[in-house]
Design a protein around this motif. Structure first.
Motif, PDB file in Angstrom:
ATOM      1  N   LEU B 216       0.831  -1.214   0.000  1.00  0.00           N
ATOM      2  CA  LEU B 216       0.000   0.000   0.000  1.00  0.00           C
ATOM      3  C   LEU B 216       0.868   1.267   0.000  1.00  0.00           C
ATOM      4  N   LYS B 217       1.909   1.171   0.761  1.00  0.00           N
ATOM      5  CA  LYS B 217       2.804   2.335   0.844  1.00  0.00           C
ATOM      6  C   LYS B 217       3.503   2.604  -0.481  1.00  0.00           C
ATOM      7  N   ILE B 218       3.962   1.521  -1.080  1.00  0.00           N
ATOM      8  CA  ILE B 218       4.640   1.666  -2.374  1.00  0.00           C
ATOM      9  C   ILE B 218       3.663   2.198  -3.417  1.00  0.00           C
ATOM     10  N   ARG B 219       2.477   1.687  -3.363  1.00  0.00           N
ATOM     11  CA  ARG B 219       1.473   2.136  -4.338  1.00  0.00           C
ATOM     12  C   ARG B 219       1.259   3.648  -4.224  1.00  0.00           C
ATOM     13  N   LYS B 220       1.293   4.084  -2.991  1.00  0.00           N
ATOM     14  CA  LYS B 220       1.070   5.523  -2.766  1.00  0.00           C
ATOM     15  C   LYS B 220       2.313   6.357  -3.144  1.00  0.00           C
ATOM     16  N   ASN B 221       3.434   5.864  -2.703  1.00  0.00           N
ATOM     17  CA  ASN B 221       4.651   6.684  -2.835  1.00  0.00           C
ATOM     18  C   ASN B 221       5.334   6.559  -4.184  1.00  0.00           C
ATOM     19  N   TYR B 222       5.177   5.453  -4.821  1.00  0.00           N
ATOM     20  CA  TYR B 222       5.869   5.237  -6.108  1.00  0.00           C
ATOM     21  C   TYR B 222       4.864   4.953  -7.212  1.00  0.00           C
ATOM     22  N   PRO B 223       4.088   5.946  -7.588  1.00  0.00           N
ATOM     23  CA  PRO B 223       3.098   5.719  -8.653  1.00  0.00           C
ATOM     24  C   PRO B 223       3.747   5.399  -9.992  1.00  0.00           C
ATOM     25  N   GLN B 224       5.011   5.760 -10.126  1.00  0.00           N
ATOM     26  CA  GLN B 224       5.696   5.504 -11.398  1.00  0.00           C
ATOM     27  C   GLN B 224       5.833   4.014 -11.685  1.00  0.00           C
ATOM     28  N   LEU B 225       5.670   3.196 -10.641  1.00  0.00           N
ATOM     29  CA  LEU B 225       5.785   1.738 -10.854  1.00  0.00           C
ATOM     30  C   LEU B 225       4.618   1.200 -11.683  1.00  0.00           C
ATOM     31  N   LYS B 226       3.562   1.945 -11.730  1.00  0.00           N
ATOM     32  CA  LYS B 226       2.401   1.520 -12.547  1.00  0.00           C
ATOM     33  C   LYS B 226       2.715   1.625 -14.028  1.00  0.00           C
ATOM     34  N   ASN B 227       3.663   2.455 -14.285  1.00  0.00           N
ATOM     35  CA  ASN B 227       4.055   2.650 -15.690  1.00  0.00           C
ATOM     36  C   ASN B 227       4.750   1.391 -16.193  1.00  0.00           C
ATOM     37  N   GLU B 228       4.339   0.915 -17.323  1.00  0.00           N
ATOM     38  CA  GLU B 228       4.893  -0.338 -17.855  1.00  0.00           C
ATOM     39  C   GLU B 228       6.335  -0.177 -18.324  1.00  0.00           C
ATOM     40  N   ASP B 229       6.701   1.040 -18.558  1.00  0.00           N
ATOM     41  CA  ASP B 229       8.093   1.261 -19.008  1.00  0.00           C
ATOM     42  C   ASP B 229       9.088   1.218 -17.851  1.00  0.00           C
ATOM     43  N   HIS B 230       8.578   1.274 -16.660  1.00  0.00           N
ATOM     44  CA  HIS B 230       9.481   1.300 -15.501  1.00  0.00           C
ATOM     45  C   HIS B 230      10.189  -0.051 -15.362  1.00  0.00           C
ATOM     46  N   PRO B 231      11.485  -0.067 -15.133  1.00  0.00           N
ATOM     47  CA  PRO B 231      12.234  -1.335 -15.066  1.00  0.00           C
ATOM     48  C   PRO B 231      11.758  -2.269 -13.955  1.00  0.00           C
ATOM     49  N   GLN B 232      11.170  -1.691 -12.902  1.00  0.00           N
ATOM     50  CA  GLN B 232      10.719  -2.533 -11.792  1.00  0.00           C
ATOM     51  C   GLN B 232       9.224  -2.877 -11.887  1.00  0.00           C
ATOM     52  N   HIS B 233       8.617  -2.489 -13.002  1.00  0.00           N
ATOM     53  CA  HIS B 233       7.154  -2.628 -13.120  1.00  0.00           C
ATOM     54  C   HIS B 233       6.698  -4.090 -12.975  1.00  0.00           C
ATOM     55  N   LEU B 234       7.389  -4.984 -13.717  1.00  0.00           N
ATOM     56  CA  LEU B 234       6.982  -6.389 -13.718  1.00  0.00           C
ATOM     57  C   LEU B 234       7.149  -7.011 -12.338  1.00  0.00           C
ATOM     58  N   ARG B 235       8.266  -6.750 -11.732  1.00  0.00           N
ATOM     59  CA  ARG B 235       8.509  -7.292 -10.397  1.00  0.00           C
ATOM     60  C   ARG B 235       7.450  -6.803  -9.433  1.00  0.00           C
ATOM     61  N   TRP B 236       7.239  -5.494  -9.504  1.00  0.00           N
ATOM     62  CA  TRP B 236       6.247  -4.859  -8.619  1.00  0.00           C
ATOM     63  C   TRP B 236       4.846  -5.488  -8.807  1.00  0.00           C
ATOM     64  N   LYS B 237       4.513  -5.662 -10.059  1.00  0.00           N
ATOM     65  CA  LYS B 237       3.160  -6.184 -10.364  1.00  0.00           C
ATOM     66  C   LYS B 237       2.998  -7.605  -9.804  1.00  0.00           C
ATOM     67  N   THR B 238       4.043  -8.420 -10.067  1.00  0.00           N
ATOM     68  CA  THR B 238       3.997  -9.811  -9.616  1.00  0.00           C
ATOM     69  C   THR B 238       3.902  -9.890  -8.086  1.00  0.00           C
ATOM     70  N   LEU B 239       4.762  -9.145  -7.473  1.00  0.00           N
ATOM     71  CA  LEU B 239       4.809  -9.211  -6.002  1.00  0.00           C
ATOM     72  C   LEU B 239       3.527  -8.678  -5.382  1.00  0.00           C
ATOM     73  N   SER B 240       3.068  -7.559  -5.893  1.00  0.00           N
ATOM     74  CA  SER B 240       1.852  -6.961  -5.312  1.00  0.00           C
ATOM     75  C   SER B 240       0.632  -7.883  -5.505  1.00  0.00           C
ATOM     76  N   GLU B 241       0.627  -8.591  -6.618  1.00  0.00           N
ATOM     77  CA  GLU B 241      -0.483  -9.512  -6.842  1.00  0.00           C
ATOM     78  C   GLU B 241      -0.417 -10.704  -5.886  1.00  0.00           C
ATOM     79  N   GLN B 242       0.823 -11.057  -5.570  1.00  0.00           N
ATOM     80  CA  GLN B 242       0.976 -12.161  -4.610  1.00  0.00           C
ATOM     81  C   GLN B 242       0.473 -11.754  -3.222  1.00  0.00           C
ATOM     82  N   VAL B 243       0.695 -10.547  -2.903  1.00  0.00           N
ATOM     83  CA  VAL B 243       0.351 -10.078  -1.549  1.00  0.00           C
ATOM     84  C   VAL B 243      -1.119  -9.739  -1.436  1.00  0.00           C
TER      85      VAL B 243
END
Lengths: 202, 257
Positions: B216-243
């Motif tokens: 939740l914190k990351i979602r709030k603080n790092y909105p850029q992770l939603k961007n598909e071009d972001h290098p950490q986007h895939l990792r973020w998406k996978t992990l957040s879906e797991q949680v």
């Protein structure tokens, strides 16, 4: 007592003249010079046989007085300061180089006797006697040891007492007194002996 | 050996004095007198000329030590006043941190969301340890604000989409739970990559509660992770879906259709 007071007043006048000269008053120096020039001149001339050297040292002494006028301390008696400079110059230039040869030998035994012979045209006896003894004294002074001669000249020309002489020469009072006594005794004996010779020749 | 003349007075006899005075009195020549007098006059004139340049009586020369000392003090004081900020930094504990840490912190700071950076003044960032408690309190307050925002956001979503009971329970547990343990302000400054790394480690350790909070914190603080071009986007998406189990899309009621 009166003599001491008079001497003190003279010293004060000298100091005043010296301080006036150090402030730029040349006439003050002239007064000072006229007052002491004869005694200082004879102090050199009667100790040194070489007149030229004596005059050089005399001039050098006054040159040092002029140069050091601004730093002159009024606590020191002017004549003591003046003759100390002269004494040091004499030591430096004469005694250290030629202790014997340069000192006055104005009279030889032969010259002395001839020049002192009385002539028929001279003044009465007492006056004649004083004149002859004065010339004999001059000869006897030349025979004195250097240190005794200096003590005599400082007393006669500079007007110094035994204490003053000790201060100028830089020796103890007792040593100075001893020199004066021996000089006095030697001169008296020398003059009387010479006078006796003159009397015998008459 | 005793001096035999010791008892006699230490002065010359009057007779000798008389004979001495009777001698011819030599005096210096007029030329010698003139030479000495001219020497005295020239020395006097040169002394007057020398007096024209009065160097020793100069005010600056006489008081050179006090003046130079005062000038030095003024100079140093001026320098300290001008460079006050730098001086404080030099005096603070921050100055002892390694240079690399400072550089890293600067880089991290540039990645912080604007809201966070605005709420944290520079002075607070570099505040000495004396103010640490205050900084922590402010950080806690900030985290609470973030937390409340997240909760309200989630609640809004729930109200709109008709969230299921599982999600509700999670939200409830989040709202009931105490605010996230406050960390020092300096610790909060992390990059998106670091945050994702941390999340990954929590997932691996199966610390689901903490992981949820972090998501939740990351979602709030790092909105850029939603961007598909972001290098950490895939990792973020996978992990957040797991949680967090993705919420079902809101179903449109039949009546609205």
């Amino acid at each position: 007592m009166a003599e001491a007071l008079n001497e003190r007043a003279e010293a004060d006048v000298d100091q005043q003249l010296m301080s006036q000269y150090s402030q730029g008053d040349t006439s003050a120096f002239e007064s000072l010079y006229q007052k002491h020039k004869g005694g200082l001149y004879r102090y050199f001339v009667r100790q040194i046989g070489d007149l030229q050297l004596a005059e050089d040292l005399y001039q050098e002494t006054w040159g040092r007085v002029i140069k050091a006028a601004s730093s002159y301390e009024t606590s020191a008696k002017f004549t003591t300061w003046l003759y100390r400079i002269a004494h040091n110059l004499l030591i430096d230039h004469v005694r250290a180089v030629k202790p014997v040869d340069l000192f006055s030998e104005a009279f030889t035994e032969e010259q002395d006797a001839d020049s002192l012979l009385p002539s028929d045209t001279q003044a009465p006896d007492t006056q004649f006697e004083e004149g002859v003894k004065a010339k004999l004294l001059k000869h006897c002074i030349s025979l004195l040891p250097t240190v005794q001669k200096e003590a005599l000249l400082l007393n006669m020309e500079g007007g110094f007492t035994a204490g003053g002489i000790a201060e100028v020469v830089g020796i103890s009072l007792e040593a100075t007194k001893s020199r004066i006594r021996y000089a006095n005794q030697s001169l008296k004996a020398c003059v009387m002996n010479k006078w006796q010779e003159v009397e015998n020749e008459r | 050996m005793k001096d035999e003349n010791a008892d006699k007075p230490a002065e010359f006899d009057a007779e000798i004095k008389l004979w001495y005075r009777a001698q011819a009195q030599e005096t210096p020549s007029a030329e010698l007198d003139d030479a000495i007098m001219s020497l005295a006059k020239s020395a006097n004139q040169s002394k007057k000329a020398d007096n024209l340049v009065v160097v020793d009586n100069s005010f600056w020369r006489r008081h050179r030590w006090p003046i130079s000392s005062a000038a030095s003090v003024m100079f140093v004081a001026t320098l300290l006043l001008i460079n006050q900020d730098e001086t404080q930094e030099l005096l603070s504990d921050e100055s002892y941190a390694p240079v690399m840490m400072q550089m890293e912190a600067d880089a991290q700071e540039s990645e912080l969301p604007v809201t966070l950076r605005k709420s944290e003044p520079r002075a607070m960032m570099s505040a000495p340890s004396v103010d640490e408690q205050q900084v922590q309190l402010q950080g806690a307050a900030q985290n609470e604000v973030i937390q409340v925002d997240v909760i309200s956001e989630v609640a809004k979503d729930v109200s709109l989409q008709g969230r299921n009971a599982d999600v509700k329970a999670k939200i409830k547990s989040l709202s009931d739970s105490k605010p996230i343990k406050t960390m020092p302000q300096r610790d909060a400054v992390v990059s998106a990559k670091q945050a994702v790394n941390h999340l990954e480690s929590l997932v691996k350790q199966e610390q689901w509660v903490e992981a949820e909070k972090l998501v939740l914190k990351i979602r709030k603080n790092y909105p850029q992770l939603k961007n598909e071009d972001h290098p950490q986007h895939l990792r973020w998406k996978t992990l957040s879906e797991q949680v967090i189990i993705p919420l079902p899309k809101p179903s449109v009621p039949a009546s609205d259709k």
